[in-house]
Design a protein around this motif. Structure first.
Motif, PDB file in Angstrom:
ATOM      1  N   ASP A  27       0.845  -1.185   0.000  1.00  0.00           N
ATOM      2  CA  ASP A  27       0.000   0.000   0.000  1.00  0.00           C
ATOM      3  C   ASP A  27       0.890   1.248   0.000  1.00  0.00           C
ATOM      4  O   ASP A  27       1.398   1.680   1.021  1.00  0.00           O
ATOM      5  N   SER A  28       1.154   1.772  -1.197  1.00  0.00           N
ATOM      6  CA  SER A  28       2.191   2.794  -1.341  1.00  0.00           C
ATOM      7  C   SER A  28       1.850   4.082  -0.593  1.00  0.00           C
ATOM      8  O   SER A  28       2.734   4.752  -0.078  1.00  0.00           O
ATOM      9  N   SER A  29       0.577   4.417  -0.506  1.00  0.00           N
ATOM     10  CA  SER A  29       0.216   5.670   0.155  1.00  0.00           C
ATOM     11  C   SER A  29       0.624   5.619   1.634  1.00  0.00           C
ATOM     12  O   SER A  29       1.141   6.579   2.185  1.00  0.00           O
ATOM     13  N   LYS A  30       0.435   4.412   2.237  1.00  0.00           N
ATOM     14  CA  LYS A  30       0.742   4.268   3.642  1.00  0.00           C
ATOM     15  C   LYS A  30       2.246   4.431   3.907  1.00  0.00           C
ATOM     16  O   LYS A  30       2.666   5.153   4.802  1.00  0.00           O
ATOM     17  N   SER A  31       3.033   3.749   3.056  1.00  0.00           N
ATOM     18  CA  SER A  31       4.474   3.793   3.288  1.00  0.00           C
ATOM     19  C   SER A  31       5.011   5.203   3.119  1.00  0.00           C
ATOM     20  O   SER A  31       5.921   5.615   3.811  1.00  0.00           O
ATOM     21  N   THR A  32       4.437   5.932   2.197  1.00  0.00           N
ATOM     22  CA  THR A  32       4.894   7.297   1.980  1.00  0.00           C
ATOM     23  C   THR A  32       4.681   8.136   3.239  1.00  0.00           C
ATOM     24  O   THR A  32       5.561   8.874   3.662  1.00  0.00           O
ATOM     25  N   VAL A  33       3.521   7.932   3.801  1.00  0.00           N
ATOM     26  CA  VAL A  33       3.203   8.684   5.001  1.00  0.00           C
ATOM     27  C   VAL A  33       4.270   8.449   6.071  1.00  0.00           C
ATOM     28  O   VAL A  33       4.843   9.365   6.628  1.00  0.00           O
ATOM     29  N   PHE A  34       4.589   7.157   6.271  1.00  0.00           N
ATOM     30  CA  PHE A  34       5.545   6.845   7.329  1.00  0.00           C
ATOM     31  C   PHE A  34       6.953   7.269   6.971  1.00  0.00           C
ATOM     32  O   PHE A  34       7.695   7.729   7.814  1.00  0.00           O
ATOM     33  N   ASN A  35       7.287   7.116   5.707  1.00  0.00           N
ATOM     34  CA  ASN A  35       8.632   7.513   5.298  1.00  0.00           C
ATOM     35  C   ASN A  35       8.866   8.991   5.522  1.00  0.00           C
ATOM     36  O   ASN A  35       9.951   9.411   5.876  1.00  0.00           O
ATOM     37  N   LEU A  36       7.833   9.734   5.276  1.00  0.00           N
ATOM     38  CA  LEU A  36       7.959  11.155   5.461  1.00  0.00           C
ATOM     39  C   LEU A  36       8.185  11.511   6.922  1.00  0.00           C
ATOM     40  O   LEU A  36       8.906  12.433   7.245  1.00  0.00           O
ATOM     41  N   ARG A  37       7.561  10.730   7.761  1.00  0.00           N
ATOM     42  CA  ARG A  37       7.653  11.051   9.174  1.00  0.00           C
ATOM     43  C   ARG A  37       8.931  10.547   9.821  1.00  0.00           C
ATOM     44  O   ARG A  37       9.288  10.964  10.909  1.00  0.00           O
ATOM     45  N   LEU A  38       9.571   9.617   9.174  1.00  0.00           N
ATOM     46  CA  LEU A  38      10.740   9.000   9.802  1.00  0.00           C
ATOM     47  C   LEU A  38      11.980   9.862   9.630  1.00  0.00           C
ATOM     48  O   LEU A  38      12.372  10.195   8.532  1.00  0.00           O
ATOM     49  N   LYS A  39      12.584  10.197  10.735  1.00  0.00           N
ATOM     50  CA  LYS A  39      13.798  11.016  10.681  1.00  0.00           C
ATOM     51  C   LYS A  39      14.973  10.219  11.212  1.00  0.00           C
ATOM     52  O   LYS A  39      14.803   9.219  11.909  1.00  0.00           O
ATOM     53  N   ASP A  40      16.149  10.711  10.948  1.00  0.00           N
ATOM     54  CA  ASP A  40      17.360  10.072  11.453  1.00  0.00           C
ATOM     55  C   ASP A  40      17.310   9.897  12.978  1.00  0.00           C
ATOM     56  O   ASP A  40      17.657   8.862  13.506  1.00  0.00           O
ATOM     57  N   GLN A  41      16.828  10.961  13.594  1.00  0.00           N
ATOM     58  CA  GLN A  41      16.766  10.920  15.058  1.00  0.00           C
ATOM     59  C   GLN A  41      15.943   9.744  15.561  1.00  0.00           C
ATOM     60  O   GLN A  41      16.319   9.058  16.501  1.00  0.00           O
ATOM     61  N   ASP A  42      14.826   9.492  14.904  1.00  0.00           N
ATOM     62  CA  ASP A  42      13.956   8.403  15.318  1.00  0.00           C
ATOM     63  C   ASP A  42      14.672   7.069  15.149  1.00  0.00           C
ATOM     64  O   ASP A  42      14.584   6.173  15.996  1.00  0.00           O
ATOM     65  N   CYS A  43      15.382   6.966  14.038  1.00  0.00           N
ATOM     66  CA  CYS A  43      16.122   5.730  13.791  1.00  0.00           C
ATOM     67  C   CYS A  43      17.127   5.484  14.906  1.00  0.00           C
ATOM     68  O   CYS A  43      17.266   4.375  15.410  1.00  0.00           O
ATOM     69  N   LEU A  44      17.839   6.539  15.242  1.00  0.00           N
ATOM     70  CA  LEU A  44      18.878   6.387  16.266  1.00  0.00           C
ATOM     71  C   LEU A  44      18.277   5.948  17.587  1.00  0.00           C
ATOM     72  O   LEU A  44      18.818   5.078  18.253  1.00  0.00           O
ATOM     73  N   SER A  45      17.170   6.547  17.942  1.00  0.00           N
ATOM     74  CA  SER A  45      16.613   6.173  19.238  1.00  0.00           C
ATOM     75  C   SER A  45      16.102   4.736  19.185  1.00  0.00           C
ATOM     76  O   SER A  45      16.145   4.014  20.171  1.00  0.00           O
ATOM     77  N   LEU A  46      15.657   4.342  18.023  1.00  0.00           N
ATOM     78  CA  LEU A  46      15.220   2.959  17.850  1.00  0.00           C
ATOM     79  C   LEU A  46      16.408   2.012  17.997  1.00  0.00           C
ATOM     80  O   LEU A  46      16.340   0.988  18.673  1.00  0.00           O
ATOM     81  N   LEU A  47      17.497   2.389  17.352  1.00  0.00           N
ATOM     82  CA  LEU A  47      18.686   1.534  17.386  1.00  0.00           C
ATOM     83  C   LEU A  47      19.272   1.451  18.795  1.00  0.00           C
ATOM     84  O   LEU A  47      19.841   0.435  19.172  1.00  0.00           O
ATOM     85  N   LYS A  48      19.086   2.520  19.520  1.00  0.00           N
ATOM     86  CA  LYS A  48      19.618   2.531  20.886  1.00  0.00           C
ATOM     87  C   LYS A  48      18.911   1.527  21.776  1.00  0.00           C
ATOM     88  O   LYS A  48      19.429   1.112  22.801  1.00  0.00           O
ATOM     89  N   ARG A  49      17.703   1.172  21.388  1.00  0.00           N
ATOM     90  CA  ARG A  49      16.940   0.267  22.232  1.00  0.00           C
ATOM     91  C   ARG A  49      17.282  -1.195  21.972  1.00  0.00           C
ATOM     92  O   ARG A  49      16.784  -2.081  22.657  1.00  0.00           O
ATOM     93  N   CYS A  50      18.101  -1.431  20.972  1.00  0.00           N
ATOM     94  CA  CYS A  50      18.435  -2.825  20.650  1.00  0.00           C
ATOM     95  C   CYS A  50      19.192  -3.471  21.798  1.00  0.00           C
ATOM     96  O   CYS A  50      19.951  -2.822  22.495  1.00  0.00           O
ATOM     97  N   LYS A  51      18.964  -4.768  21.943  1.00  0.00           N
ATOM     98  CA  LYS A  51      19.589  -5.480  23.057  1.00  0.00           C
ATOM     99  C   LYS A  51      20.593  -6.540  22.592  1.00  0.00           C
ATOM    100  O   LYS A  51      21.210  -7.218  23.397  1.00  0.00           O
ATOM    101  N   SER A  52      20.680  -6.716  21.284  1.00  0.00           N
ATOM    102  CA  SER A  52      21.664  -7.697  20.810  1.00  0.00           C
ATOM    103  C   SER A  52      22.201  -7.275  19.451  1.00  0.00           C
ATOM    104  O   SER A  52      21.590  -6.471  18.745  1.00  0.00           O
ATOM    105  N   MET A  53      23.329  -7.831  19.108  1.00  0.00           N
ATOM    106  CA  MET A  53      23.992  -7.487  17.844  1.00  0.00           C
ATOM    107  C   MET A  53      23.115  -7.884  16.673  1.00  0.00           C
ATOM    108  O   MET A  53      22.971  -7.143  15.708  1.00  0.00           O
ATOM    109  N   GLU A  54      22.508  -9.035  16.818  1.00  0.00           N
ATOM    110  CA  GLU A  54      21.677  -9.561  15.735  1.00  0.00           C
ATOM    111  C   GLU A  54      20.528  -8.609  15.415  1.00  0.00           C
ATOM    112  O   GLU A  54      20.293  -8.240  14.258  1.00  0.00           O
ATOM    113  N   GLU A  55      19.883  -8.180  16.473  1.00  0.00           N
ATOM    114  CA  GLU A  55      18.764  -7.262  16.328  1.00  0.00           C
ATOM    115  C   GLU A  55      19.225  -5.952  15.687  1.00  0.00           C
ATOM    116  O   GLU A  55      18.603  -5.425  14.780  1.00  0.00           O
ATOM    117  N   PHE A  56      20.357  -5.471  16.180  1.00  0.00           N
ATOM    118  CA  PHE A  56      20.918  -4.226  15.679  1.00  0.00           C
ATOM    119  C   PHE A  56      21.184  -4.332  14.177  1.00  0.00           C
ATOM    120  O   PHE A  56      20.862  -3.433  13.409  1.00  0.00           O
TER     121      PHE A  56
END
Length: 612
Positions: free
Chosen positions: A18-47
């Motif tokens: 559903d391309s409209s949906k992904s666009t919405v989320f892609n637009l909202r996703l920033k580097d900062q959000d990614c970093l905070s997400l990555l910070k929550r990882c608990k293992s190398m595999e997950e990371f």
DNA sequence: CTAGGGTTAG
């Protein structure tokens, strides 16, 4: 956040049908959000999974993000330096930040060479190191030291120190503290002190570093004196890490009272004592003679690490409680910890002190085959001790001959004392001969052999050994005993009458002697291997450090209170007998820690059952 | 986004 929820969130960001949906989320996703997400990882595999998906989305490409990614992999406890390297190598223009992080990561992994190569690479690329670079780099020096290259570690450390000067950096307190620690760990206490004294602003960490440096080099009294100075000079409250070094000094000095005070001050001032402090407390209590106190802290710990188990196991070993040591070991195993060579040294010595031959041999096999640890000379030493004490002298000798490493003096000495206990002169001579070839001129070896000859009535050989000692200029190393009275540690050296209260001690010894004689004690002068008459021998025997310490303690402590003594050498058999009598006559519980184990004297008997 | 000080055997 749990692992599944992190991954669930990712799915929101992935391109969907559903391309409209992904666009919405892609637009909202920033580097900062990614970093905070990555910070929550608990293992190398997950990371790795999350990272790969972020890259697909074309995120995390600037240097700020890359640095964050590298930091996560290099510095977190689940991280992998390999993966950190792979991210690092993809960065086009790495900056000082990311180099610092990488160097620190390598230092954490104890890979000195890599850390140093990166440091040189910085120069090649024209990237200036800063005040953050040097603590990381200096931390790597002790890692090099661990790889058995003390000289090289020090050279490198000094080279770094030189660079800091040349670059004309304004050396801050962090760098200075790192320098103190580096010099301390490389065994250069005078350089550590020089840096320390030149500091105009000392932090608590500086004091911790200099006290720790002294403590780790065996300069325990000096360490405690610095601690006193710190208390007088500063208005800071000592932190946990300072007190760890203080506790370690107490442990080595056998300073039970000061150790107990330190424990009290920790309880009063610091909420929630951490694993390291708890471990040092256990070690202190156990090695100052209070096994039960150590055990109770151990059992109540919320978290235990490798060190905690090692300390407890070797502690039980020193007190001859082999079965319990084996039980703690299996507990450690059940907790999923992987035993290392040090734990096995403790375990094997526990077996040897408790005479658990079968179990000891099993441990040795388990170590080699199950955990893939190559036995070191210490492990062989324990094994020889184990067999020797159990009377398996020929087996012990065969083991020495079949070892893949060169036997050292400790191994031969173990065999020699086993031969003495089990009266095997023939093998004892072989052990002594090998000790001689190793040029290990330990006076006690000569004493043991000579005693064995004396027992066999081979007087010419006794005389020969004595002459040999005189010719080689070997004198018995002065024994020293430490005893604590009113929170102060007093040191007594054999034959040394320089203690300020020497006169009183002398009188006390005289008085003790009368009582001892009355109870049936007679001095055993066979331990004194000097060419002097009987009277002189008795005089020398009387001035053994342990006796001076006991006399001093009897004068200055109240009736019925226990006496705790720590010694540098093994006890001579005369002091052993003497102390048994004293414990009975003066109704005192006397605990003596020698180089190998504890002796608890009470009512005229000793916990070692006269076998040590 | 990077920094200093600590615990074990022989």
């Amino acid at each position: 956040m749990t692992r599944t929820s992190v991954l669930n969130q990712i799915h929101l960001f992935l391109p969907s049908k559903d391309s409209s949906k992904s666009t919405v989320f892609n637009l909202r996703l920033k580097d900062q959000d990614c970093l905070s997400l990555l910070k929550r990882c608990k293992s190398m595999e997950e990371f790795k999974q999350v990272h790969a998906q972020m890259l697909k989305l074309g995120l995390l490409c600037d240097s700020f993000c890359s640095n964050n990614l590298v930091a996560s992999c290099a510095l977190s406890n689940w991280g992998s330096m390999d993966y950190a390297c792979s991210i690092f190598r993809q960065i086009e223009d790495p900056d000082t930040f990311v180099f610092n992080t990488m160097i620190r990561g390598h230092a954490k992994d104890a890979s000195f060479e890599e850390a140093f190569l990166l440091y040189y690479e910085m120069f090649d690329r024209g990237i200036e190191p800063d005040n953050f670079t040097y603590p990381a780099l200096l931390k790597a020096c002790p890692a090099l030291l661990k790889a058995c290259a003390q000289r090289r570690a020090l050279e490198k450390g000094m080279q770094i120190h030189g660079h800091i000067f040349k670059l004309g950096l304004e050396v801050d307190v962090f760098v200075q503290n790192s320098l103190i620690s580096m010099y301390g760990k490389c065994g250069k206490i005078e350089l550590a002190c020089a840096v320390f004294e030149l500091m105009d602003q000392k932090s608590v960490a500086s004091w911790s570093a200099i006290i720790g440096a002294h403590a780790s080099l065996g300069l325990w009294c000096e360490g405690l004196m610095l601690f006193g100075e710190m208390n007088r000079e500063g208005c800071w409250r000592a932190e946990e890490s300072t007190l760890v070094s203080v506790l370690s000094a107490c442990t080595h000095l056998g300073s039970f009272d000061l150790g107990r005070c330190t424990h009290g001050s920790l309880l009063r001032n610091i909420s929630g004592i951490n694993v390291i402090v708890e471990t040092s407390l256990i070690d202190m209590y156990v090695k100052c003679g209070s096994l039960e106190k150590g055990l109770s802290i151990f059992q109540n710990m919320a978290k235990k690490n490798q060190f905690s188990y090692t300390v407890m196991i070797s502690g039980l070993a020193m007190h001859g409680r082999g079965r319990e040591a084996l039980r703690v070991f299996s507990e450690m195993f059940e907790e999923g910890m992987i035993p290392d060579g040090v734990v096995y040294v403790g375990l094997l010595s526990a077996c040897s002190h408790a005479g658990l031959v079968k179990e000891g041999l099993q441990c040795f096999d388990r170590m080699k085959y199950k955990h893939g640890i190559d036995p070191t000379i210490q492990h062989y030493g324990c094994l020889v001790d184990l067999m020797g004490q159990a009377g398996m002298l020929n087996e012990a000798f065969e083991l020495i001959n079949s070892m893949p490493i060169e036997p050292n003096d400790v191994v031969w000495r173990s065999l020699l004392s086993a031969c003495k206990v089990h009266h095997n002169l023939e093998l004892g001579e072989i052990a002594a001969k090998n000790l001689g070839q190793l040029k290990s001129h330990n006076p006690s070896d000569y004493v043991i052999l000579s005693n064995m000859y004396a027992r066999a009535q081979r007087w010419e050989d006794v005389a020969r050994i004595r002459t040999e000692m005189v010719d080689k200029g070997i004198e018995q190393k002065p024994g020293c005993s430490l005893v604590e009275v009113k929170r102060k540690v007093h040191k007594f050296v054999s034959q040394d009458m320089s203690h300020p209260q020497c006169h009183g001690i002398h009188e006390m010894i005289h008085q003790m002697e009368w009582q001892l004689k009355f109870e049936g004690y007679s001095p055993d002068t066979s331990q004194v291997l000097l060419d002097v008459d009987e009277e002189e021998k008795r005089e020398r025997l009387k001035a053994h450090s342990q006796k001076l310490a006991i006399a001093f303690a009897l004068i200055h402590t109240s009736q019925g209170s226990p006496i705790r003594i720590a010694r540098n050498l093994r006890m001579c058999s005369d002091c052993h007998t003497y102390t048994k009598y004293i414990s009975m006559i003066y109704e005192r519980e006397i605990t003596v820690r020698d180089r190998y184990r504890f002796h608890h004297f009470q009512n005229g008997t000793c916990s070692c059952s006269d076998y040590w």
